[in-house]
Structures are given as C-alpha cells and as structure tokens.
Design a protein around this motif. Structure first.
Motif, PDB file in Angstrom:
ATOM      1  N   GLU A 208      43.740  36.668  52.176  1.00 40.78           N
ATOM      2  CA  GLU A 208      44.224  35.630  53.122  1.00 40.78           C
ATOM      3  C   GLU A 208      43.428  34.448  53.461  1.00 40.78           C
ATOM      4  O   GLU A 208      44.384  33.381  53.793  1.00 40.78           O
ATOM      5  CB  GLU A 208      44.452  36.507  54.486  1.00 40.78           C
ATOM      6  N   VAL A 209      42.005  34.856  53.265  1.00 43.69           N
ATOM      7  CA  VAL A 209      41.033  33.686  53.924  1.00 43.69           C
ATOM      8  C   VAL A 209      41.278  32.734  52.228  1.00 43.69           C
ATOM      9  O   VAL A 209      41.823  31.636  52.381  1.00 43.69           O
ATOM     10  CB  VAL A 209      39.956  34.557  53.079  1.00 43.69           C
ATOM     11  N   ILE A 210      42.116  33.477  50.830  1.00 48.67           N
ATOM     12  CA  ILE A 210      42.165  32.323  49.921  1.00 48.67           C
ATOM     13  C   ILE A 210      43.620  32.181  49.816  1.00 48.67           C
ATOM     14  O   ILE A 210      43.569  30.545  49.470  1.00 48.67           O
ATOM     15  CB  ILE A 210      42.254  33.470  48.411  1.00 48.67           C
ATOM     16  N   ARG A 211      44.035  32.293  50.430  1.00 47.55           N
ATOM     17  CA  ARG A 211      45.732  31.732  50.791  1.00 47.55           C
ATOM     18  C   ARG A 211      45.476  30.420  52.231  1.00 47.55           C
ATOM     19  O   ARG A 211      46.555  29.750  52.041  1.00 47.55           O
ATOM     20  CB  ARG A 211      46.915  33.160  51.648  1.00 47.55           C
ATOM     21  N   GLU A 212      45.182  31.002  53.675  1.00 49.28           N
ATOM     22  CA  GLU A 212      44.879  30.282  54.450  1.00 49.28           C
ATOM     23  C   GLU A 212      43.920  28.927  53.745  1.00 49.28           C
ATOM     24  O   GLU A 212      44.001  27.596  54.206  1.00 49.28           O
ATOM     25  CB  GLU A 212      44.025  30.727  55.208  1.00 49.28           C
ATOM     26  N   HIS A 213      43.225  29.233  52.767  1.00 48.31           N
ATOM     27  CA  HIS A 213      42.380  28.143  52.554  1.00 48.31           C
ATOM     28  C   HIS A 213      42.180  27.625  51.300  1.00 48.31           C
ATOM     29  O   HIS A 213      41.074  28.727  49.848  1.00 48.31           O
ATOM     30  CB  HIS A 213      40.707  28.186  53.701  1.00 48.31           C
ATOM     31  N   GLY A 214      43.058  27.260  50.506  1.00 45.73           N
ATOM     32  CA  GLY A 214      43.404  26.717  49.650  1.00 45.73           C
ATOM     33  C   GLY A 214      41.785  26.203  48.180  1.00 45.73           C
ATOM     34  O   GLY A 214      41.805  27.197  46.912  1.00 45.73           O
ATOM     35  N   ASN A 215      40.692  25.988  48.915  1.00 46.48           N
ATOM     36  CA  ASN A 215      39.726  25.909  48.413  1.00 46.48           C
ATOM     37  C   ASN A 215      38.744  26.374  48.553  1.00 46.48           C
ATOM     38  O   ASN A 215      37.479  26.388  47.619  1.00 46.48           O
ATOM     39  CB  ASN A 215      39.038  24.379  48.894  1.00 46.48           C
ATOM     40  N   THR A 216      38.985  27.709  48.879  1.00 42.77           N
ATOM     41  CA  THR A 216      37.903  29.082  49.038  1.00 42.77           C
ATOM     42  C   THR A 216      38.278  30.050  47.396  1.00 42.77           C
ATOM     43  O   THR A 216      39.301  30.458  47.147  1.00 42.77           O
ATOM     44  CB  THR A 216      38.188  30.014  49.467  1.00 42.77           C
ATOM     45  N   VAL A 217      36.754  30.345  47.070  1.00 46.24           N
ATOM     46  CA  VAL A 217      36.750  31.464  45.144  1.00 46.24           C
ATOM     47  C   VAL A 217      35.887  32.282  46.099  1.00 46.24           C
ATOM     48  O   VAL A 217      35.030  31.945  46.687  1.00 46.24           O
ATOM     49  CB  VAL A 217      36.356  29.943  44.113  1.00 46.24           C
ATOM     50  N   LEU A 218      36.354  33.699  46.022  1.00 46.92           N
ATOM     51  CA  LEU A 218      35.936  35.071  46.483  1.00 46.92           C
ATOM     52  C   LEU A 218      35.425  35.362  45.084  1.00 46.92           C
ATOM     53  O   LEU A 218      35.969  35.033  43.572  1.00 46.92           O
ATOM     54  CB  LEU A 218      36.825  35.803  46.654  1.00 46.92           C
ATOM     55  N   LEU A 219      34.054  35.486  44.849  1.00 44.76           N
ATOM     56  CA  LEU A 219      33.283  36.371  43.570  1.00 44.76           C
ATOM     57  C   LEU A 219      32.951  37.535  43.568  1.00 44.76           C
ATOM     58  O   LEU A 219      32.090  37.878  44.975  1.00 44.76           O
ATOM     59  CB  LEU A 219      31.699  34.908  43.086  1.00 44.76           C
ATOM     60  N   ARG A 220      33.165  38.436  43.109  1.00 43.44           N
ATOM     61  CA  ARG A 220      32.530  39.975  43.167  1.00 43.44           C
ATOM     62  C   ARG A 220      31.742  40.499  42.126  1.00 43.44           C
ATOM     63  O   ARG A 220      32.005  40.267  40.990  1.00 43.44           O
ATOM     64  CB  ARG A 220      33.695  40.681  43.427  1.00 43.44           C
ATOM     65  N   THR A 221      30.952  41.576  41.663  1.00 41.49           N
ATOM     66  CA  THR A 221      30.458  41.812  40.847  1.00 41.49           C
ATOM     67  C   THR A 221      30.853  43.411  40.588  1.00 41.49           C
ATOM     68  O   THR A 221      31.249  44.210  42.106  1.00 41.49           O
ATOM     69  CB  THR A 221      29.159  42.037  40.899  1.00 41.49           C
ATOM     70  N   PHE A 222      30.496  44.166  39.549  1.00 34.60           N
ATOM     71  CA  PHE A 222      30.355  45.401  39.036  1.00 34.60           C
ATOM     72  C   PHE A 222      29.179  46.554  38.923  1.00 34.60           C
ATOM     73  O   PHE A 222      28.842  47.215  38.871  1.00 34.60           O
ATOM     74  CB  PHE A 222      31.189  46.005  38.152  1.00 34.60           C
ATOM     75  N   SER A 223      28.439  45.085  38.871  1.00 41.75           N
ATOM     76  CA  SER A 223      26.783  45.216  38.642  1.00 41.75           C
ATOM     77  C   SER A 223      25.889  46.302  39.811  1.00 41.75           C
ATOM     78  O   SER A 223      25.456  46.815  39.427  1.00 41.75           O
ATOM     79  CB  SER A 223      26.006  43.914  38.764  1.00 41.75           C
ATOM     80  N   LYS A 224      27.010  46.043  41.367  1.00 40.25           N
ATOM     81  CA  LYS A 224      25.860  46.690  41.972  1.00 40.25           C
ATOM     82  C   LYS A 224      26.304  47.499  42.565  1.00 40.25           C
ATOM     83  O   LYS A 224      25.882  48.853  42.062  1.00 40.25           O
ATOM     84  CB  LYS A 224      25.167  45.909  43.565  1.00 40.25           C
ATOM     85  N   ALA A 225      27.293  47.886  43.722  1.00 41.03           N
ATOM     86  CA  ALA A 225      27.512  49.052  44.069  1.00 41.03           C
ATOM     87  C   ALA A 225      28.166  49.582  43.250  1.00 41.03           C
ATOM     88  O   ALA A 225      27.986  51.478  43.321  1.00 41.03           O
ATOM     89  CB  ALA A 225      28.750  49.130  45.407  1.00 41.03           C
ATOM     90  N   TYR A 226      29.067  49.784  41.892  1.00 43.73           N
ATOM     91  CA  TYR A 226      29.353  50.729  40.927  1.00 43.73           C
ATOM     92  C   TYR A 226      28.059  51.251  40.465  1.00 43.73           C
ATOM     93  O   TYR A 226      28.687  51.625  39.443  1.00 43.73           O
ATOM     94  CB  TYR A 226      30.831  49.695  40.597  1.00 43.73           C
ATOM     95  N   GLY A 227      27.349  49.905  39.915  1.00 43.80           N
ATOM     96  CA  GLY A 227      26.183  51.104  39.406  1.00 43.80           C
ATOM     97  C   GLY A 227      26.127  50.247  37.334  1.00 43.80           C
ATOM     98  O   GLY A 227      25.355  51.065  36.570  1.00 43.80           O
ATOM     99  N   LEU A 228      27.275  49.279  37.457  1.00 44.41           N
ATOM    100  CA  LEU A 228      26.898  48.956  36.019  1.00 44.41           C
ATOM    101  C   LEU A 228      26.353  47.326  35.305  1.00 44.41           C
ATOM    102  O   LEU A 228      27.207  46.889  34.991  1.00 44.41           O
ATOM    103  CB  LEU A 228      29.228  48.349  35.924  1.00 44.41           C
ATOM    104  N   ALA A 229      25.365  47.053  36.390  1.00 45.30           N
ATOM    105  CA  ALA A 229      24.194  46.199  35.510  1.00 45.30           C
ATOM    106  C   ALA A 229      24.590  45.900  34.060  1.00 45.30           C
ATOM    107  O   ALA A 229      24.317  44.794  33.946  1.00 45.30           O
ATOM    108  CB  ALA A 229      22.998  46.552  36.849  1.00 45.30           C
ATOM    109  N   GLY A 230      24.671  46.548  33.489  1.00 45.59           N
ATOM    110  CA  GLY A 230      23.736  46.861  31.694  1.00 45.59           C
ATOM    111  C   GLY A 230      24.748  46.593  31.803  1.00 45.59           C
ATOM    112  O   GLY A 230      25.003  45.956  30.637  1.00 45.59           O
ATOM    113  N   LEU A 231      26.549  46.740  32.114  1.00 44.13           N
ATOM    114  CA  LEU A 231      27.506  46.941  30.980  1.00 44.13           C
ATOM    115  C   LEU A 231      27.986  44.787  31.672  1.00 44.13           C
ATOM    116  O   LEU A 231      29.042  43.599  31.007  1.00 44.13           O
ATOM    117  CB  LEU A 231      28.547  47.432  31.660  1.00 44.13           C
ATOM    118  N   ARG A 232      27.829  43.955  32.698  1.00 43.79           N
ATOM    119  CA  ARG A 232      27.886  42.464  32.700  1.00 43.79           C
ATOM    120  C   ARG A 232      28.807  42.608  32.779  1.00 43.79           C
ATOM    121  O   ARG A 232      29.543  41.871  31.605  1.00 43.79           O
ATOM    122  CB  ARG A 232      27.340  41.902  31.601  1.00 43.79           C
TER     123      ARG A 232
END
Length: 362
Positions: A208-232
């Motif tokens: 909904e944030v991406i839709r309302e604000h078209g110049n917003t980019v969401l950035l996430r990772t599998f390194s932290k909570a999922y414990g895949l830091a070594g797989l990048r």
C-alpha cells in the motif's frame, strides 16, 4: 613504481568495507563470540537446511540469471507484481544496484547517522555524495531535519526501520507524512532488513505504501531473521519503472541457485520462523535487562541487537568485551551495538563488563 589511473573522486578517501578488521589474528584477543555483525545466532530454519543440502549437486551449473522462481514467490508474498521485484546478493547488493541505477556524479544521498556502515561506501561507488543527518537523542530518525536537507541534487533518501544501529522504528503516520512531503525527483529506499524481528514474523510487505508513494522502494534481506547471511540473497520492491532500471544494474548471476531455493523455502516456513523469532526476542530482552542491571544505558530495541549510547565510553566498552573474547561493534564517539547471541555469549559479556572498572571510561 608510479602508477597513474583515473579513479572515482568519491572513493579517494574511502576504505574497503571493514578492510582493516581481522578475526583471531596474531596479537588480537581470541574471539569466542562475535556479536558485532547482527548475524542470527541460530542456524537456518530446519526445512531450509534440507533444501540447501539437496542443492549442492548443482554447484557446477550457472543459476537462472533472472531468479525468476524467487522473484515470483516474493511478488506473491508482498502482494505485488513480478516486474515490481528485483533480487540480488543480499540487501546491500540490491541497494548497490539501486544507487548505481539512480545516482551519479553531483547527486546527493541522504540518510541518518550513525547508520549501516556500508551506506557511505555504496554511495561513493556510484559517484554520489553522502549527507549524514544525526539521529535524535532517543536514537530515532530526525525526519524534519532530513526533509530540510532535500534539494535539487538529492536523488535518494534512505530510511532504515528498524534502524541499524539503534533498533528504533519510524512511526507509520510520520513515515507517510514524510513521503508525501518529498518532491517527485526523490526516491526513498525503506530499508527493512530487520523488520521480521519487530513483527514476530515476515509481514507481507508495504504494497500500500508503494502504491500510494510511487517513488518508494522497499528493501529486505534473507540474511537476518532467516539466517542466510552466508548465501547472500535480498530483494527490493517498487514501481515497475524504477525496478526495470534497477535490474539493469544487477551483477550477472548474482543470486545463486542454492540461495534462490533456500530463500523460496524460507518464505514457505512461516511457523518455523515465528518460533525462531520468539527465541530471539526472549534473548534480546534478557540481554537488555542484563545490561541495564549493570547501570549501562541501553535503548529498547525492535531488532536483533541493542544499542548503548555511550559516546566517549564506546571504545573502552568494546575493548573490555574483546578482552573477554566477545566482539561487539563500537561507533567511536557515539555508542556500541551488541548483536543478540546465545546464553553463553551473554553470560561471558555481562560477567566481563560487571568486573570492569569503568572509572576511567572517558
């Protein structure tokens, strides 16, 4: 030998990311527990481990250069379209793609400081300049000060929530108000590398944030909570126009087949993730209580680390921890970030700090 070359002026005074660090090098105190990099102190989810083991037989083959299967899974998870998702080697790798795609010489990138210590280098790589905005006394983003520094040169604003290194969150109403206030030429990157620790699970995203604000980019990772830091493996989601440009800056074959399959399996392991996050949350509260019992200032955290705003005492605390075999992250003159670890790591750290004479910490 004199070697002449033309390098980026923005890189001239930069050093390689943590290039001066060593672990258990000769003359250094031995490191029993590394609580400096916000790594998960537990292995990847059990279901994901089996997928990783099965993928070893494909290591001689190139991965899908588009990571099409993972892109589709992430799109479904975030409730966006596949052409609104870009994947890459960790969220740092994807952020590099974003900055390379959007910024160049003469452009500014604004972010709070202290912050993720790779931000300055990633900005310099694309030829742009960093503008650091100090955090508030409570460790939060000063959104008013950030907005005041936005100019015609500003191409990207990075907001990290939960913030690294303080663990604070940006209130949703303040975030939306800030996004509405920005001019059309500015792209906001919402770095949510630690969001799962705040929500107790992997939230479906901010479509909904991406839709309302078209110049917003969401950035996430599998390194932290999922414990895949070594797989990048990490990802971004935003408007198809921005994402199409970001994909052009991707490193070819940047996400391995092994990482892709592990990330897909991670998205399908919600129950295992919730159990994992509950354990991290409990360990975080125990560490916070233990530090507070020693009379140390520690901020309430919504991530898998805690922040002690110690200013001039930051480096003495880090040295005391290192002498006991526990590595923590000191930001000289600002504070110390301690990643959440296991019970043995916490006991060793707290015992060492309890026995340390703090009279000369100045």
């Amino acid at each position: 030998m004199n070697v002449r070359y033309a390098g980026r002026s923005t890189l001239r005074d930069m050093t390689a990311y943590r290039g001066s660090e060593s672990s258990n090098a000769e003359g250094d105190p031995p490191v029993a527990f590394d609580l400096s990099s916000n790594e998960l102190f537990l292995p990847p989810l059990p279901t994901v481990l089996s997928v990783i083991e099965e993928g070893f037989t494909r290591l001689a083959r190139y991965p899908d250069p588009t990571a099409r299967a993972l892109t589709g899974e992430i799109a479904g998870h975030l409730r966006v379209e596949a052409d609104e998702v870009a994947v890459g080697p960790g969220s740092a790798g994807v952020l590099q793609q974003i900055l390379l795609a959007l910024c160049g010489e003469g452009d500014d990138v604004i972010y709070a400081w202290p912050g993720f210590d790779a931000y300055p280098l990633l900005v310099a790589m694309c030829g742009a300049s960093s503008i650091h905005i100090p955090l508030t006394a409570s460790g939060h983003h000063d959104l008013e000060a950030i907005r005041a520094r936005v100019s015609a040169r500003t191409k990207v604003v990075i907001l990290c929530s939960p913030h690294n290194p303080t663990g604070t969150m940006i209130d949703d109403a303040r975030l939306r108000s800030f996004l509405r206030s920005l001019p059309d030429h500015v792209v906001t990157v919402l770095d949510e590398a630690y969001v799962e620790f705040d929500r107790g699970g992997d939230p479906p995203g901010r479509s909904e944030v991406i839709r309302e604000h078209g110049n917003t980019v969401l950035l996430r990772t599998f390194s932290k909570a999922y414990g895949l830091a070594g797989l990048r493996v990490g990802y971004a989601a935003g408007s198809r126009q921005i994402i199409a440009t970001v994909r052009k800056a991707a490193l070819p074959f940047g996400v391995t087949h092994l990482a892709e399959r592990a990330a897909i399996s991670s998205l399908h392991s919600a129950a295992e993730l919730r159990d994992r996050l509950h354990a991290v949350s409990a360990a975080r509260e125990e560490l916070t209580a233990g530090l507070a019992a020693l009379g140390l200032p520690v901020l309430p955290s919504r991530a898998n680390f805690v922040w002690l705003p110690l200013t001039c005492a930051a480096e003495p605390l880090a040295r005391a921890a290192a002498a006991a075999g526990v590595k923590v992250r000191a930001c000289p003159g600002q504070g110390v970030r301690i990643s959440v670890g296991g019970a043995a790591a916490h006991r060793l750290l707290l015992t060492a700090l309890d026995r340390t004479d703090r009279a000369n910490w100045s």
